[in-house]
Design an enzyme around this catalytic site. Structure first.
Site, PDB file in Angstrom:
ATOM      1  N   ARG A 167      38.372  12.678 -21.761  1.00  0.00           N
ATOM      2  CA  ARG A 167      38.264  13.471 -22.980  1.00  0.00           C
ATOM      3  C   ARG A 167      37.373  14.694 -22.764  1.00  0.00           C
ATOM      4  O   ARG A 167      37.115  15.092 -21.643  1.00  0.00           O
ATOM      5  CB  ARG A 167      37.765  12.575 -24.118  1.00  0.00           C
ATOM      6  CG  ARG A 167      38.803  11.486 -24.401  1.00  0.00           C
ATOM      7  CD  ARG A 167      38.634  10.757 -25.669  1.00  0.00           C
ATOM      8  NE  ARG A 167      38.512  11.641 -26.818  1.00  0.00           N
ATOM      9  CZ  ARG A 167      37.948  11.268 -27.954  1.00  0.00           C
ATOM     10  NH1 ARG A 167      37.461  10.046 -28.078  1.00  0.00           N
ATOM     11  NH2 ARG A 167      37.872  12.098 -28.969  1.00  0.00           N
ATOM     12  N   TYR A 219      42.918   6.801 -31.644  1.00  0.00           N
ATOM     13  CA  TYR A 219      42.224   5.534 -31.840  1.00  0.00           C
ATOM     14  C   TYR A 219      43.117   4.383 -32.299  1.00  0.00           C
ATOM     15  O   TYR A 219      42.653   3.257 -32.413  1.00  0.00           O
ATOM     16  CB  TYR A 219      41.080   5.717 -32.839  1.00  0.00           C
ATOM     17  CG  TYR A 219      40.042   6.719 -32.374  1.00  0.00           C
ATOM     18  CD1 TYR A 219      39.244   6.454 -31.272  1.00  0.00           C
ATOM     19  CD2 TYR A 219      39.876   7.932 -33.027  1.00  0.00           C
ATOM     20  CE1 TYR A 219      38.303   7.369 -30.828  1.00  0.00           C
ATOM     21  CE2 TYR A 219      38.928   8.858 -32.601  1.00  0.00           C
ATOM     22  CZ  TYR A 219      38.158   8.563 -31.501  1.00  0.00           C
ATOM     23  OH  TYR A 219      37.225   9.462 -31.070  1.00  0.00           O
ATOM     24  N   HIS A 274      34.606   1.363 -25.545  1.00  0.00           N
ATOM     25  CA  HIS A 274      35.238   2.467 -26.277  1.00  0.00           C
ATOM     26  C   HIS A 274      36.727   2.206 -26.383  1.00  0.00           C
ATOM     27  O   HIS A 274      37.337   1.663 -25.463  1.00  0.00           O
ATOM     28  CB  HIS A 274      35.002   3.803 -25.553  1.00  0.00           C
ATOM     29  CG  HIS A 274      33.574   4.115 -25.370  1.00  0.00           C
ATOM     30  ND1 HIS A 274      32.783   4.610 -26.383  1.00  0.00           N
ATOM     31  CD2 HIS A 274      32.765   3.973 -24.297  1.00  0.00           C
ATOM     32  CE1 HIS A 274      31.554   4.768 -25.931  1.00  0.00           C
ATOM     33  NE2 HIS A 274      31.512   4.380 -24.666  1.00  0.00           N
ATOM     34  N   LEU A 275      37.300   2.622 -27.484  1.00  0.00           N
ATOM     35  CA  LEU A 275      38.745   2.515 -27.684  1.00  0.00           C
ATOM     36  C   LEU A 275      39.495   3.470 -26.767  1.00  0.00           C
ATOM     37  O   LEU A 275      40.486   3.109 -26.145  1.00  0.00           O
ATOM     38  CB  LEU A 275      39.092   2.843 -29.141  1.00  0.00           C
ATOM     39  CG  LEU A 275      38.576   1.837 -30.168  1.00  0.00           C
ATOM     40  CD1 LEU A 275      38.355   2.506 -31.502  1.00  0.00           C
ATOM     41  CD2 LEU A 275      39.545   0.693 -30.296  1.00  0.00           C
ATOM     42  N   GLU A 328      28.963  -1.722 -22.878  1.00  0.00           N
ATOM     43  CA  GLU A 328      29.382  -0.534 -23.625  1.00  0.00           C
ATOM     44  C   GLU A 328      30.902  -0.544 -23.692  1.00  0.00           C
ATOM     45  O   GLU A 328      31.568  -0.814 -22.687  1.00  0.00           O
ATOM     46  CB  GLU A 328      28.895   0.715 -22.891  1.00  0.00           C
ATOM     47  CG  GLU A 328      29.351   2.010 -23.505  1.00  0.00           C
ATOM     48  CD  GLU A 328      28.957   3.230 -22.676  1.00  0.00           C
ATOM     49  OE1 GLU A 328      29.636   4.251 -22.812  1.00  0.00           O
ATOM     50  OE2 GLU A 328      27.994   3.149 -21.881  1.00  0.00           O
ATOM     51  N   ALA A 357      29.913   8.281 -31.259  1.00  0.00           N
ATOM     52  CA  ALA A 357      29.337   9.545 -30.786  1.00  0.00           C
ATOM     53  C   ALA A 357      27.885   9.389 -30.335  1.00  0.00           C
ATOM     54  O   ALA A 357      27.411  10.176 -29.506  1.00  0.00           O
ATOM     55  CB  ALA A 357      29.440  10.608 -31.870  1.00  0.00           C
ATOM     56  N   ARG A 384      41.568   7.456 -39.230  1.00  0.00           N
ATOM     57  CA  ARG A 384      41.276   8.703 -38.523  1.00  0.00           C
ATOM     58  C   ARG A 384      41.974   8.779 -37.176  1.00  0.00           C
ATOM     59  O   ARG A 384      42.027   7.798 -36.443  1.00  0.00           O
ATOM     60  CB  ARG A 384      39.767   8.889 -38.354  1.00  0.00           C
ATOM     61  CG  ARG A 384      39.142   7.954 -37.324  1.00  0.00           C
ATOM     62  CD  ARG A 384      37.649   8.158 -37.182  1.00  0.00           C
ATOM     63  NE  ARG A 384      37.336   9.226 -36.262  1.00  0.00           N
ATOM     64  CZ  ARG A 384      36.511   9.117 -35.235  1.00  0.00           C
ATOM     65  NH1 ARG A 384      35.897   7.975 -34.993  1.00  0.00           N
ATOM     66  NH2 ARG A 384      36.275  10.129 -34.455  1.00  0.00           N
ATOM     67  N   ASN A 419      29.883  -0.383 -29.264  1.00  0.00           N
ATOM     68  CA  ASN A 419      30.659   0.847 -29.313  1.00  0.00           C
ATOM     69  C   ASN A 419      29.813   1.775 -30.176  1.00  0.00           C
ATOM     70  O   ASN A 419      29.896   1.738 -31.400  1.00  0.00           O
ATOM     71  CB  ASN A 419      32.047   0.627 -29.916  1.00  0.00           C
ATOM     72  CG  ASN A 419      32.869   1.903 -29.926  1.00  0.00           C
ATOM     73  OD1 ASN A 419      32.340   2.992 -29.734  1.00  0.00           O
ATOM     74  ND2 ASN A 419      34.156   1.760 -30.172  1.00  0.00           N
ATOM     75  N   ARG A 468      31.919  14.173 -24.067  1.00  0.00           N
ATOM     76  CA  ARG A 468      32.139  12.732 -24.228  1.00  0.00           C
ATOM     77  C   ARG A 468      32.111  11.993 -22.886  1.00  0.00           C
ATOM     78  O   ARG A 468      32.186  10.776 -22.837  1.00  0.00           O
ATOM     79  CB  ARG A 468      33.475  12.460 -24.912  1.00  0.00           C
ATOM     80  CG  ARG A 468      33.518  12.904 -26.343  1.00  0.00           C
ATOM     81  CD  ARG A 468      34.767  12.390 -27.025  1.00  0.00           C
ATOM     82  NE  ARG A 468      35.060  13.133 -28.217  1.00  0.00           N
ATOM     83  CZ  ARG A 468      34.555  12.875 -29.411  1.00  0.00           C
ATOM     84  NH1 ARG A 468      33.721  11.873 -29.571  1.00  0.00           N
ATOM     85  NH2 ARG A 468      34.884  13.617 -30.460  1.00  0.00           N
ATOM     86  N   ASP A 473      16.926   3.427 -25.677  1.00  0.00           N
ATOM     87  CA  ASP A 473      15.586   2.846 -25.589  1.00  0.00           C
ATOM     88  C   ASP A 473      15.495   1.513 -26.331  1.00  0.00           C
ATOM     89  O   ASP A 473      14.821   0.590 -25.868  1.00  0.00           O
ATOM     90  CB  ASP A 473      14.543   3.825 -26.130  1.00  0.00           C
ATOM     91  CG  ASP A 473      14.289   4.998 -25.200  1.00  0.00           C
ATOM     92  OD1 ASP A 473      14.753   4.974 -24.038  1.00  0.00           O
ATOM     93  OD2 ASP A 473      13.627   5.961 -25.643  1.00  0.00           O
ATOM     94  N   PRO A 528      28.893   5.208 -35.645  1.00  0.00           N
ATOM     95  CA  PRO A 528      29.406   6.100 -36.675  1.00  0.00           C
ATOM     96  C   PRO A 528      30.907   6.337 -36.598  1.00  0.00           C
ATOM     97  O   PRO A 528      31.482   6.434 -35.515  1.00  0.00           O
ATOM     98  CB  PRO A 528      28.642   7.411 -36.432  1.00  0.00           C
ATOM     99  CG  PRO A 528      28.170   7.338 -35.027  1.00  0.00           C
ATOM    100  CD  PRO A 528      27.952   5.884 -34.745  1.00  0.00           C
ATOM    101  N   ASN A 529      31.483   6.388 -37.778  1.00  0.00           N
ATOM    102  CA  ASN A 529      32.896   6.700 -38.009  1.00  0.00           C
ATOM    103  C   ASN A 529      33.855   5.592 -37.594  1.00  0.00           C
ATOM    104  O   ASN A 529      35.055   5.708 -37.829  1.00  0.00           O
ATOM    105  CB  ASN A 529      33.289   8.028 -37.355  1.00  0.00           C
ATOM    106  CG  ASN A 529      32.455   9.166 -37.895  1.00  0.00           C
ATOM    107  OD1 ASN A 529      32.334   9.339 -39.102  1.00  0.00           O
ATOM    108  ND2 ASN A 529      31.845   9.928 -37.003  1.00  0.00           N
TER     109      ASN A 529
END
Length: 146
Positions: free
Chosen positions: A106, A22, A99-100, A97, A76, A17, A73, A110, A86, A9-10
């Site tokens: 943070r 980011y 993340h930027l 996994e 949230a 944003r 990624n 998070r 799962d 999401p996002n």
């Protein structure tokens, strides 16, 4: 070799944003560059983005027989979705996994990931370059035969 990149999401709002957090690179630009790098490695890269937890889970399920590794990624959902965890465990596909931002530096909420303990690796904090580093790590893992 077939790799799946999942963005949660996002992430479709990258470049718009919170640029100070980011960066200004769009998701489309990140995906285009990663596809080029994958082609240079003789790898097929499929890209998927959704703001919907269920669609992400369906994508993971449908990858079971055609994907060798997953880059994710989850945005949230990393910190909230046991269902995505799962799904990843259910298909038994190795995943990284990513993340930027450096999620460890943070907000406290998070700093907990429902995905990282079963990931083959976690890459965070390098902005758009996190995607490239995650792909290189996943490819190395897969090429070594796990």
């Amino acid at each position: 070799m077939n790799i799946l990149l999942i963005n949660g999401p996002n992430l479709n709002l990258l470049g718009i944003r919170e640029k100070s957090l980011y960066g200004s690179t769009t998701l489309e630009s990140i995906e285009k560059e990663l596809v080029k790098k994958a082609i240079s490695e003789n790898v097929s890269l499929e890209c998927f983005q959704s703001n919907s937890e269920g669609e992400i889970i369906d994508c993971i399920h449908s990858s079971k027989t055609k994907i060798n590794g997953i880059l994710i990624n989850a945005g949230a959902y990393t910190h909230t979705s046991i269902a995505i965890r799962d799904a990843l465990l259910g298909v038994s596909i190795p995943y990284v996994e990513l993340h930027l931002s450096n999620t460890s530096s943070r907000e406290p909420f998070r700093q907990k990931s429902f995905l990282s303990d079963r990931a083959i690796g976690v890459v965070s904090g390098f902005g758009a370059y996190s995607y490239y580093l995650a792909m290189k790590g996943l490819l190395d893992y897969l090429q070594r035969g796990r």
